[in-house]
Each structure stands twice: as C-alpha cells, then as structure tokens.
Design a protein around this motif. Structure first.
Motif, PDB file in Angstrom:
ATOM      1  N   GLN A 239      10.951 -64.057   0.659  1.00 42.58           N
ATOM      2  CA  GLN A 239      10.340 -63.601  -0.275  1.00 42.58           C
ATOM      3  C   GLN A 239      11.390 -62.645  -0.832  1.00 42.58           C
ATOM      4  N   THR A 240      11.025 -62.250  -2.777  1.00 40.34           N
ATOM      5  CA  THR A 240      11.904 -61.661  -3.079  1.00 40.34           C
ATOM      6  C   THR A 240      11.286 -60.442  -3.901  1.00 40.34           C
ATOM      7  N   PHE A 241      12.396 -59.622  -4.239  1.00 39.10           N
ATOM      8  CA  PHE A 241      11.865 -58.586  -4.675  1.00 39.10           C
ATOM      9  C   PHE A 241      12.096 -58.995  -5.985  1.00 39.10           C
ATOM     10  N   SER A 242      11.995 -60.242  -6.520  1.00 34.26           N
ATOM     11  CA  SER A 242      12.011 -60.608  -8.394  1.00 34.26           C
ATOM     12  C   SER A 242      11.003 -60.889  -8.439  1.00 34.26           C
ATOM     13  N   LYS A 243       9.972 -61.057  -8.176  1.00 34.49           N
ATOM     14  CA  LYS A 243       8.964 -61.490  -9.235  1.00 34.49           C
ATOM     15  C   LYS A 243       7.619 -59.810  -8.787  1.00 34.49           C
ATOM     16  N   ALA A 244       7.237 -60.225  -7.948  1.00 31.95           N
ATOM     17  CA  ALA A 244       5.977 -59.072  -7.947  1.00 31.95           C
ATOM     18  C   ALA A 244       6.026 -57.809  -8.683  1.00 31.95           C
TER      19      ALA A 244
ATOM     20  N   ARG B 276      18.193 -58.277  -7.334  1.00 33.30           N
ATOM     21  CA  ARG B 276      19.213 -59.453  -6.505  1.00 33.30           C
ATOM     22  C   ARG B 276      19.143 -58.700  -4.952  1.00 33.30           C
ATOM     23  N   LEU B 277      17.527 -58.744  -4.520  1.00 33.32           N
ATOM     24  CA  LEU B 277      17.224 -58.991  -3.812  1.00 33.32           C
ATOM     25  C   LEU B 277      16.150 -59.669  -2.867  1.00 33.32           C
ATOM     26  N   GLY B 278      16.440 -60.531  -2.102  1.00 30.87           N
ATOM     27  CA  GLY B 278      15.898 -61.260  -1.399  1.00 30.87           C
ATOM     28  C   GLY B 278      15.572 -60.870   0.029  1.00 30.87           C
TER      29      GLY B 278
ATOM     30  N   THR C 228      10.161 -79.107  -7.671  1.00 26.44           N
ATOM     31  CA  THR C 228      10.425 -77.957  -6.961  1.00 26.44           C
ATOM     32  C   THR C 228      11.093 -77.308  -7.525  1.00 26.44           C
ATOM     33  N   TYR C 229      11.376 -75.698  -6.780  1.00 23.84           N
ATOM     34  CA  TYR C 229      12.097 -74.827  -7.503  1.00 23.84           C
ATOM     35  C   TYR C 229      13.954 -75.175  -7.172  1.00 23.84           C
ATOM     36  N   GLY C 230      14.329 -75.446  -8.130  1.00 25.40           N
ATOM     37  CA  GLY C 230      15.576 -76.229  -8.274  1.00 25.40           C
ATOM     38  C   GLY C 230      16.966 -75.439  -7.774  1.00 25.40           C
TER      39      GLY C 230
ATOM     40  N   ASN D 131      21.575 -61.432  -1.078  1.00 24.16           N
ATOM     41  CA  ASN D 131      21.626 -61.365  -2.613  1.00 24.16           C
ATOM     42  C   ASN D 131      20.847 -62.215  -3.441  1.00 24.16           C
ATOM     43  N   GLY D 132      19.124 -62.040  -3.506  1.00 27.51           N
ATOM     44  CA  GLY D 132      18.722 -62.886  -4.238  1.00 27.51           C
ATOM     45  C   GLY D 132      17.688 -63.349  -3.165  1.00 27.51           C
ATOM     46  N   SER D 133      17.173 -64.072  -2.966  1.00 25.59           N
ATOM     47  CA  SER D 133      16.538 -65.238  -2.108  1.00 25.59           C
ATOM     48  C   SER D 133      17.768 -66.677  -1.840  1.00 25.59           C
ATOM     49  N   ASP D 134      18.104 -66.592  -3.436  1.00 30.63           N
ATOM     50  CA  ASP D 134      18.718 -67.891  -2.940  1.00 30.63           C
ATOM     51  C   ASP D 134      20.088 -67.496  -2.872  1.00 30.63           C
ATOM     52  N   GLU D 135      20.741 -66.444  -2.121  1.00 30.06           N
ATOM     53  CA  GLU D 135      21.651 -66.239  -0.871  1.00 30.06           C
ATOM     54  C   GLU D 135      21.181 -66.618   0.852  1.00 30.06           C
TER      55      GLU D 135
ATOM     56  N   VAL E 168       9.645 -71.479   3.965  1.00 31.58           N
ATOM     57  CA  VAL E 168       8.506 -71.763   3.725  1.00 31.58           C
ATOM     58  C   VAL E 168       8.619 -70.460   2.446  1.00 31.58           C
ATOM     59  N   ASP E 169       8.851 -71.108   1.478  1.00 32.37           N
ATOM     60  CA  ASP E 169       9.488 -69.869  -0.141  1.00 32.37           C
ATOM     61  C   ASP E 169       8.614 -69.284  -0.163  1.00 32.37           C
ATOM     62  N   GLU E 170       7.838 -68.117  -0.542  1.00 31.34           N
ATOM     63  CA  GLU E 170       7.224 -67.233  -1.074  1.00 31.34           C
ATOM     64  C   GLU E 170       6.975 -66.398  -1.982  1.00 31.34           C
ATOM     65  N   ALA E 171       8.298 -67.466  -3.028  1.00 26.23           N
ATOM     66  CA  ALA E 171       8.334 -66.211  -3.843  1.00 26.23           C
ATOM     67  C   ALA E 171       6.706 -65.473  -4.628  1.00 26.23           C
ATOM     68  N   TYR E 172       6.245 -66.030  -4.693  1.00 20.74           N
ATOM     69  CA  TYR E 172       4.982 -65.667  -5.606  1.00 20.74           C
ATOM     70  C   TYR E 172       3.635 -65.480  -4.638  1.00 20.74           C
ATOM     71  N   ILE E 173       4.011 -65.401  -3.226  1.00 15.53           N
ATOM     72  CA  ILE E 173       2.552 -64.810  -2.371  1.00 15.53           C
ATOM     73  C   ILE E 173       2.096 -63.957  -3.101  1.00 15.53           C
TER      74      ILE E 173
ATOM     75  N   ASN F  18       3.859 -72.973  -5.154  1.00 18.80           N
ATOM     76  CA  ASN F  18       4.913 -74.103  -5.172  1.00 18.80           C
ATOM     77  C   ASN F  18       5.134 -73.294  -7.106  1.00 18.80           C
ATOM     78  N   ASN F  19       6.641 -73.448  -6.925  1.00 18.03           N
ATOM     79  CA  ASN F  19       7.066 -73.580  -8.617  1.00 18.03           C
ATOM     80  C   ASN F  19       7.494 -74.629  -8.776  1.00 18.03           C
ATOM     81  N   PRO F  20       7.177 -75.583 -10.069  1.00 14.56           N
ATOM     82  CA  PRO F  20       6.146 -75.571 -11.490  1.00 14.56           C
ATOM     83  C   PRO F  20       5.212 -75.522 -11.333  1.00 14.56           C
TER      84      PRO F  20
ATOM     85  N   LEU G 267       9.495 -75.235   1.687  1.00 13.14           N
ATOM     86  CA  LEU G 267       8.512 -75.624   0.788  1.00 13.14           C
ATOM     87  C   LEU G 267       7.848 -74.834   0.246  1.00 13.14           C
ATOM     88  N   CYS G 268       7.775 -74.374  -0.833  1.00 15.31           N
ATOM     89  CA  CYS G 268       7.589 -73.323  -2.112  1.00 15.31           C
ATOM     90  C   CYS G 268       5.972 -72.944  -1.977  1.00 15.31           C
ATOM     91  N   SER G 269       5.441 -72.416  -1.439  1.00 16.20           N
ATOM     92  CA  SER G 269       4.172 -72.505  -1.498  1.00 16.20           C
ATOM     93  C   SER G 269       3.374 -70.657  -2.184  1.00 16.20           C
TER      94      SER G 269
HETATM   95  C1  LIG Z   1      11.810 -67.025  -8.770  1.00 14.69           C
HETATM   96  C2  LIG Z   1      12.527 -67.633  -7.282  1.00 14.69           C
HETATM   97  C3  LIG Z   1      12.730 -66.981  -6.420  1.00 14.69           C
HETATM   98  C4  LIG Z   1      13.408 -65.963  -6.452  1.00 14.69           C
HETATM   99  O1  LIG Z   1      14.759 -65.894  -6.397  1.00 14.69           O
HETATM  100  P1  LIG Z   1      16.018 -64.565  -6.536  1.00 14.69           P
HETATM  101  O2  LIG Z   1      16.995 -65.289  -5.631  1.00 14.69           O
HETATM  102  O3  LIG Z   1      15.491 -64.330  -5.366  1.00 14.69           O
HETATM  103  O4  LIG Z   1      15.514 -63.624  -7.380  1.00 14.69           O
HETATM  104  C5  LIG Z   1      12.052 -67.597  -5.105  1.00 14.69           C
HETATM  105  N1  LIG Z   1      12.050 -69.048  -5.112  1.00 14.69           N
HETATM  106  C6  LIG Z   1      11.015 -69.702  -6.141  1.00 14.69           C
HETATM  107  C7  LIG Z   1      10.949 -70.203  -5.804  1.00 14.69           C
HETATM  108  C8  LIG Z   1      11.279 -69.307  -6.845  1.00 14.69           C
HETATM  109  O5  LIG Z   1      10.953 -69.348  -8.476  1.00 14.69           O
END
Ligand SMILES: *Cc1c(COP(=O)(O)O)cnc(C)c1O
Length: 350
Positions: A206-211, A218-220, A106-108, A79-83, A179-184, A154-156, A150-152
């Motif tokens: 990876q996530t369905f939330s960005k590209a 909510r799908l990761g 990096t990502y909070g 349920n999102g990459s957060d889960e 390796v968090d590829e949310a923005y790959i 990287n956010n922010p 690792l976030c690559s």
């Molecule tokens: C936006 C973001 C996500 C996405 O999280 P979801 O729970 O899938 O929406 C994951 N990692 C990073 C670094 C992000 O910025």
C-alpha cells in the motif's frame, strides 16, 4: 488457506546467508532523552533533524499496525512502494536466472524493476474485461518463476480483480504473490490484509501517495508474514525513512476523518466525471473504476490529449498499453478541476 509453503526455498541464497548491517541506532535505541548519544558521529546541536531516524520506525509502525489490524513485525516501510517492490525483487529473484509474472496492462514499475534487477518479466495479458486469466498464468509457471505481481484496483484500467480470482491465484500460485493495493482506499472491495495470516506467500503493498495525500513524502508499506518481513529487513537501507517523513506520516494517520472525507469527495467526483463522460461524443467507452482515476476510450487519443494540453489540462495517454488503444486516463481532481475538465471535453465534442 495455503499450507506447505516453504519460504526459504524461494529466497536467494546470498540473502539467506547475509548478515544485515547493524547501524548505531540498531545497536542502541533506548529513546530516553537523558542519554548522551556519542555513537553515530552526528552533529550534537539540536535542530530537530540532527539525529538519524529510527531505522525500524517503531512509533509509525505501531500506529499503522493498530489501524490495519496487523502485528508491527508484519510491516516493512519503504521510500515509496517503489522501494518496497524493488526490495521484493532483490530478496526473491536471482539476477540473470529467475522470472516473475506480470499482467499487462498494469503499473509500469514492475517491468522497470524486473529489467533493473535482470529478472525476466513473463507477461500474461489480462482478459478483455481486465481480469487475470488464472489458467494462462498458472501455465506460465516454471521452476524459475519466483513471484506474481497483481495490481488491484489495477492501474491503468481502474477495476478491481474479482475476489475469488485473487484467492484462487494466491492459493494456487506456488511462489510469492504480491498484491499492489495502492488504490484500495477508493475500492468497494475489501483489502487482502484480512487474509494475510491465511497465506504465507502473500505480500500486500500500500502507499501514502494516493488516498493519504502524501505523494511528496515518499512512503510505501508492505504487509506480509513476520518471516517475509524479516527477510526484507535484512537488505533494506538502514535509514530509508527519514525523520520528516516519519513525522508527517504520523500526523496524517492521526487525522483519519480528514482523509475519509477527502476519499468520499473524490468518489462522488468520480461518479460525476463518469456521468459527464457518458454524454460527451468524443468518448466511446468508459471503463468502470474502483480507483481515483477513470480510463476512457476516445475517438483519437493523441489528438484529444494535445487539445486538452492546449486547454491547460494534463491527462495520461495510455494508448500504447495493451488493451488500451485510444485510451486516456483521467485522475479525479478537485471539484473545480473536474469542472474544468468536463467543460473542456464538452467544447471538444461540439
Ligand atoms: C501510484 C502507484 C503506486 C505508488 O507508488 P509510490 O512509490 O508509493 O508513490 C504503487 N502502485 C501503483 C499501481 C500505483 O499506481
């Protein structure tokens, strides 16, 4: 390549020993329409959503597996990459005992999840140009260190980590490397999915939330060895991906060309915003971006943030993050939204 990785050594004992909940749909999932399903206490009258979702999301995973070139058993959906990230903490980290390493800024969510799971978060700052400090990271490893996040890109900060730095960390870090590829999809760098089978300690999220444009469903996803995915499956909530989410994700995946076209537009717009920021006097520094946002240092972040709000533009003030003093983060919007932003910044600079 990494050899001699003994996965079970890194897993919490209770997770190694537990027996996963077996749901009605796990026990019998033959999809033939003529079956009479009297096993799950559902309301039998068909409204499209009266049945529980497929707990293993087989159709969706088959589509993702062929798109990503992995085995369906190397995929876990959340349920999102957060889960997904939370499940990773809970499989590997013993509360009130274990540690993870994260690399601010990096990502909070990594530190939030460390806190909620009572896991110590050991922070090793990125270098001035936002790259991981490999020797400093490896020095922080103790017998309690279970995972490195690792976030690559990287956010922010928006940059990708150098490929050789990533490879060095994955091969030399003893535990699990996430390796968090949310923005790959916005990046000029290749995804680490191509190296998945070389690294038994690697988890790529990876996530369905960005590209993919589906933050609302909510799908990761995470991709790893079949053994790591099996462990995550043991503790995931049985029906964590609902019917509507599975349907919409499949529709989205079937429309790759549309997503690609949007990504290309967003990359052109990112370049346009970058150029515009270069000629704006309140902007002091623009950090190179490999994502769908740009981090920029301004003269007074709190003031400029408020002034943009008055112009009905919401940005993110990242000033309180390490190495991000006086920085605002601008998400790339539609061409019209970006016109609005550029115009507002020009007015503020007069
Ligand atoms: C936006 C973001 C996500 C996405 O999280 P979801 O729970 O899938 O929406 C994951 N990692 C990073 C670094 C992000 O910025």
């Amino acid at each position: 390549m990494k050899t001699n990785f003994n996965l079970s050594k890194w897993v919490r004992t209770n997770v190694l020993n537990l027996k996963a909940y077996s749901s009605a749909r796990d026990e019998f999932s033959d999809p033939r329409a003529e079956m009479t399903f009297l096993d799950a206490n559902e309301n039998p009258f068909d409204n499209g959503i009266n049945r529980y979702p497929d707990p293993q999301q087989k159709v969706l995973k088959a589509a993702l597996a062929s798109l990503k070139g992995v085995d369906p058993q190397q995929i876990l959906l959340g349920n999102g990459s957060d889960e997904v990230l939370d499940l990773i903490f809970r499989v590997f980290c013993e509360p009130n005992q274990d540690e993870v390493i994260t690399l601010p800024p990096t990502y909070g969510m990594y530190s939030v999840l460390a806190n909620t799971n009572a896991v110590a978060n050991i922070e090793v700052p990125l270098t001035e140009n936002f790259q991981p400090n490999v020797s400093a990271i490896l020095k922080k490893v103790t017998p309690k260190t279970k995972a490195l996040f690792l976030c690559s890109p990287n956010n922010p900060s928006g940059n990708s980590f150098d490929a050789d730095v990533l490879q060095a960390l994955i091969s030399q870090f003893p535990g699990i490397v996430v390796v968090d590829e949310a923005y790959i999809d916005f990046s000029s760098q290749q995804s680490l999915l191509t190296n998945l089978n070389d690294f038994p300690n690697l988890i790529v999220t990876q996530t369905f939330s960005k590209a993919y444009g589906m933050a609302g469903i909510r799908l990761g996803a995470c991709y790893a060895s079949i053994d790591i995915i099996a462990l995550l499956n043991r503790i995931k909530p049985p029906y964590n991906i609902n019917v509507l989410t599975q349907q919409r994700a499949l529709e989205g995946l079937a429309n790759q060309r549309h997503i690609q076209a949007q990504v290309e537009t967003l990359l052109q717009e990112r370049n346009r915003i970058q150029k515009a920021l270069e000629s704006v006097s309140i902007v002091e520094k623009i950090f190179p971006s490999d994502a769908n946002f740009i981090l920029a240092k301004v003269d007074d972040a709190a003031l400029r943030y408020q002034q943009l709000i008055e112009k009905e533009i919401v940005t993110r003030n990242r000033s309180n993050q390490l190495l991000c003093n006086q920085c605002l983060r601008f998400t790339v919007g539609t061409p019209e939204e970006n016109d609005h932003l550029i115009e507002a910044l020009n007015i503020l600079s007069c």
